[in-house]
Design an enzyme around this catalytic site. Sequence first.
Site, PDB file in Angstrom:
ATOM      1  CG  ASP A  15      12.707  -1.360  -8.279  1.00 57.59           C
ATOM      2  OD1 ASP A  15      11.087  -1.133  -8.127  1.00 57.59           O
ATOM      3  OD2 ASP A  15      13.224  -0.530  -7.910  1.00 57.59           O
ATOM      4  CG  HIS A  51      15.362  -5.821  -6.731  1.00 57.24           C
ATOM      5  ND1 HIS A  51      15.220  -5.320  -5.235  1.00 57.24           N
ATOM      6  CD2 HIS A  51      15.648  -4.612  -7.368  1.00 57.24           C
ATOM      7  CE1 HIS A  51      15.766  -4.186  -5.047  1.00 57.24           C
ATOM      8  NE2 HIS A  51      16.148  -3.771  -6.301  1.00 57.24           N
TER       9      HIS A  51
HETATM   10 NI    NI Z   1      17.032  -1.179  -9.422  1.00 56.99          NI
END
Ligand code: NI
Length: 300
Positions: A113, A257
Amino acid sequence: MAFGVTATLTAAAMIGVGVVSWAHGSPAAAAQVLVASSGAKGPHHPLAAQRTQHASAPAHAAPATFVTHSAPATHATLVTHPVRAAHRVPTPPVAHAAKVNCKVKKCIALTFDDGPGPYTHKLLGELAAAKVEATFFLIGGNVGHYPSQVRAEVAGGHAVGNHSWSHPQLTLLSSSAVAREVTRTQAAIQHAAGVTPTLMRPPYGAVSPRVLGVLGQHHLAAVLWNVDTEDWKNRSVRITTQRALAGARPGAIILMHDIHPTTVRAVPGIIHALHERGYTLVTVPQLLGHVTPGHKYFNR
Ligand code: NI
């Protein structure tokens, strides 16, 4: 500013990561502005997000601590060059992996992400070296800074999804504001890479029937996760790896991430260990198969 509400409500924990944003104003003008902001990372577990959503606790109102990127020089490079207009490119031919049947194989989806960002390129190299396809949930406000990375994700056979324009907690926004977050990001991804996502990861995992309804109107299914590495918090190759492996099970969706260098460094070891345990790593579309817009999915 737009991020204030989110920052306050999710301040329970964390240290935000500044992102370069040209969300407000023209790309060229706003690219001059570094916003230390939207990375106020709230609980990245769906249940935790729900708790935050319902919490009236002042404990959550502790002031957020923001840090800007520790390497301003890197970002100076970003902001001194004019933002290059991303040219519309036809959808590149995607080298689909041999069809994987996740009813038979032990499948896991790695998801990343908050990018694209300065480390996405390195991650794509690691994934290519391991012949693994993953899923990227993109922040619309970052797409224009790294359009070539978005194209590289698509060209590499990875799936790209929508992660909103500015990372707000969608449940706190009006329906029209949710729609703007979503459609602006869809347009940015389409503009950069010629594809239109069908999957959306709501920031903080915060969804409600109303938000899901808006997503459904825009032909998007919500994809959450059932394994949270908390890589944004631990910033540790060892802990991120431990958490990914501890949560591994058939059908899992692992949250990471690609804006953290520790995560990118952890990925080769995670892939190696999952392969040794007999897992096949797939994209979210490969893992879930058909999904219904407006519905939410945590795993297979
Ligand atoms: Ni996020």
